[in-house]
Scaffold this active site. Structure first.
Site, PDB file in Angstrom:
ATOM      1  N   HIS A  82       0.857  -1.190   0.000  1.00  0.00           N
ATOM      2  CA  HIS A  82       0.000   0.000   0.000  1.00  0.00           C
ATOM      3  C   HIS A  82       0.889   1.235   0.000  1.00  0.00           C
ATOM      4  CE1 HIS A  82      -3.413   2.611   0.848  1.00  0.00           C
ATOM      5  NE2 HIS A  82      -2.585   3.272   1.642  1.00  0.00           N
ATOM      6  N   ASP A 161     -15.932   1.372   6.112  1.00  0.00           N
ATOM      7  CA  ASP A 161     -14.910   2.354   5.712  1.00  0.00           C
ATOM      8  C   ASP A 161     -15.499   3.394   4.774  1.00  0.00           C
ATOM      9  OD1 ASP A 161     -12.197   3.432   5.500  1.00  0.00           O
ATOM     10  OD2 ASP A 161     -12.358   2.785   3.425  1.00  0.00           O
ATOM     11  N   ARG A 168     -15.825  11.517   7.540  1.00  0.00           N
ATOM     12  CA  ARG A 168     -14.576  12.195   7.936  1.00  0.00           C
ATOM     13  C   ARG A 168     -14.228  13.278   6.927  1.00  0.00           C
ATOM     14  NH1 ARG A 168     -10.709   7.565   7.551  1.00  0.00           N
ATOM     15  NH2 ARG A 168      -9.098   9.118   7.910  1.00  0.00           N
ATOM     16  N   SER A 183      -8.683   2.646   8.414  1.00  0.00           N
ATOM     17  CA  SER A 183      -9.238   2.708   7.069  1.00  0.00           C
ATOM     18  C   SER A 183      -8.369   1.896   6.096  1.00  0.00           C
ATOM     19  CB  SER A 183      -9.310   4.177   6.634  1.00  0.00           C
ATOM     20  OG  SER A 183      -9.587   4.308   5.279  1.00  0.00           O
ATOM     21  N   LYS A 187      -9.307  -2.475   4.684  1.00  0.00           N
ATOM     22  CA  LYS A 187      -9.447  -2.869   3.273  1.00  0.00           C
ATOM     23  C   LYS A 187      -8.383  -3.891   2.895  1.00  0.00           C
ATOM     24  CE  LYS A 187      -9.456   1.526   2.462  1.00  0.00           C
ATOM     25  NZ  LYS A 187      -9.487   2.911   2.058  1.00  0.00           N
TER      26      LYS A 187
HETATM   27  N1  URA Z   1      -6.351   6.487   2.531  1.00  0.00           N
HETATM   28  C1  URA Z   1      -7.296   5.625   2.994  1.00  0.00           C
HETATM   29  O1  URA Z   1      -7.542   4.573   2.436  1.00  0.00           O
HETATM   30  N2  URA Z   1      -7.964   6.003   4.111  1.00  0.00           N
HETATM   31  C2  URA Z   1      -7.700   7.144   4.765  1.00  0.00           C
HETATM   32  O2  URA Z   1      -8.334   7.391   5.773  1.00  0.00           O
HETATM   33  C3  URA Z   1      -6.727   8.018   4.258  1.00  0.00           C
HETATM   34  C4  URA Z   1      -6.056   7.660   3.128  1.00  0.00           C
END
Ligand code: URA
Length: 435
Positions: A82, A161, A168, A183, A187
């Site tokens: 990521h 999420d 948010r 978050s 995922k």
């Molecule tokens: N990327 C994400 O997937 N979630 C966040 O909260 C911020 C950046």
């Protein structure tokens, strides 16, 4: 137990129990807690923070709010990477096929561009026909049959999420490290991985410009990832300058395909460094190599002999993409409208400032200001010289690819020339490894 009491407890700095967290997250994801209460809860977390255990617990509950994908094997472990996002960041298109060709499955669920940073899915869609929204079954099949799949998130994966992120965003509280952690990790865990490498970028072109903040996020991601049973490691990498030779959707795909085809020696040195560092971490954590040196040897071999390119090609084929574009990247969308820009003085070329390039891409149709914006894949910036080159005044440094003819070419050239940074090239982009 009710939502109001749980909000009040966090508002006053209390530590939430497992039961309270599970109740709140699952009820919210099921639509049984109104958005104004969910926003209030997220806002109280923004100000009061979370303990590491609370963050892990929220992440587990977020994962349980939807479906999860089955693991594509155990030895080596399925592994993903990521990135917190950058400009010219095309590492996924190199590292995923490299690691897959080295034997570790790579299920990679990715996102779209928003703001100045690019999005993996938008870039892939420069390849005509590429399906970025496969069903969960097709995603899993692609990983099993081709060793990797890069695609978007289905509606059933971590619905909590989607809800939390949108609230948010609306309440201007995205920048909470524990909430970013939950978050990202929810995922990633839901896609069925056993190991995760995190490219946490810092610098003017990064989501988190301050290195200390990036380090803090990296620590949270690694620690929380481990609490969730992942093998996790983070790399702090420099995102002050455009990574590689291009920024922009089709141009980045072209650079990636050429790099996979021509091997590591033909790849831009900065892109090669980050790709191999992250790839080594992925292969070691997955169990596909005993140590970094062995991993590097394997990755360089599959890169040089074309196996990584074959992996990428196999994924594109499985996802319905136009293979002619992979075989001849000259067929990718290109714009007839280009403008070259030049060095304003003589000196050593350090890089192209990432932030103004990302902002220009967004304004010029290559990115998105709001979710609904439609991207022009042809728009981008291409470097015509390597980092570290000694430039003459007036020498061509780069080429802008435009959506339409430039209204004022001289102004555009002057603006692009101001993105050029002079100075000694950076020794390294990988500053720290955490975990
Ligand atoms: N990327 C994400 O997937 N979630 C966040 O909260 C911020 C950046």
């Amino acid at each position: 137990m009710n939502a109001k009491e749980i909000i009040a407890k966090k508002r006053d700095g209390g530590e939430l129990s497992v039961d309270e967290i599970e109740f709140f997250v699952l009820e919210a994801a099921a639509g049984r807690i109104p958005d104004y209460q969910v926003s209030a809860w997220l806002m109280s977390i923004y100000f009061q923070g979370l303990s590491r255990e609370e963050a892990a617990c929220i992440t587990r509950a977020m994962i349980r709010s939807g479906d999860t994908l089955p693991r594509a094997g155990e030895h080596p472990l399925p592994v993903d990477k990521h990135s917190t996002g950058g400009v010219g960041d095309k590492v996924s298109f190199l590292v995923a096929p490299l690691v897959a060709a080295a034997g570790a499955p790579v299920p990679m669920i990715s996102g779209r561009s928003l703001g100045h940073t690019g999005g993996t899915l938008d870039k892939l869609e420069a390849i005509a026909g590429y399906e970025t929204a496969p069903s969960p079954d097709d995603f899993v099949r692609c990983v099993r049959e081709r060793g990797l799949c890069i695609a978007g998130q289905s509606d059933r994966l971590v619905p909590a999420d989607r809800l939390f992120y949108s609230l948010r965003d609306a309440a201007s509280i995205v920048e909470s490290i524990p909430l970013i952690t939950s978050s990202i990790l929810s995922k990633k865990v839901a896609e069925g991985i056993g190991a995760l490498v995190l490219d946490v970028k810092f610098g003017k072109g990064a989501f988190m410009s301050e290195k200390d903040r990036a380090r803090e996020l990296a620590g949270w991601l690694v620690d929380t990832g481990r609490r969730l049973g992942l093998k996790a490691r983070a790399y702090l990498t420099d995102m002050n300058y455009v990574l590689g030779r291009t920024a922009g959707n089709a141009l980045e795909i072209r650079e990636s395909i050429e790099s996979l085809r021509q091997g590591p020696d033909a790849t831009a040195a900065d892109l090669r460094e980050v790709t191999l560092a992250l790839g080594e971490g992925m292969l070691v954590l997955s169990g596909g190599a005993g140590d970094e040196a062995e991993a590097r040897g394997i990755l360089e071999a599959v890169w040089s002999d074309g196996r990584a390119w074959e992996s990428f090609r196999g994924m594109v084929e499985q996802q319905g993409g136009d293979l002619a574009m992979v075989d001849d990247p000259g067929l990718l969308p290109t714009s007839p409208y280009t403008v070259d820009f030049h060095a304003p003085r003589a000196g050593r070329f350090k890089g192209l400032h990432a932030r103004p390039v990302g902002d220009w891409l967004t304004r010029s149709g290559g990115g998105r200001l709001v979710q609904a914006d439609v991207i022009d894949h042809r728009v981008g910036v291409e470097l015509r010289v390597e980092l570290g080159t000694s430039l003459e005044a007036g020498e061509v440094v780069g080429r802008l690819h435009l959506r339409e003819p430039a209204e004022d070419e001289a102004e555009l050239q002057a603006s692009a020339a101001s993105w050029i940074e002079f100075g000694e090239p950076r020794d390294t982009l990988v500053h720290e490894v955490i975990g």
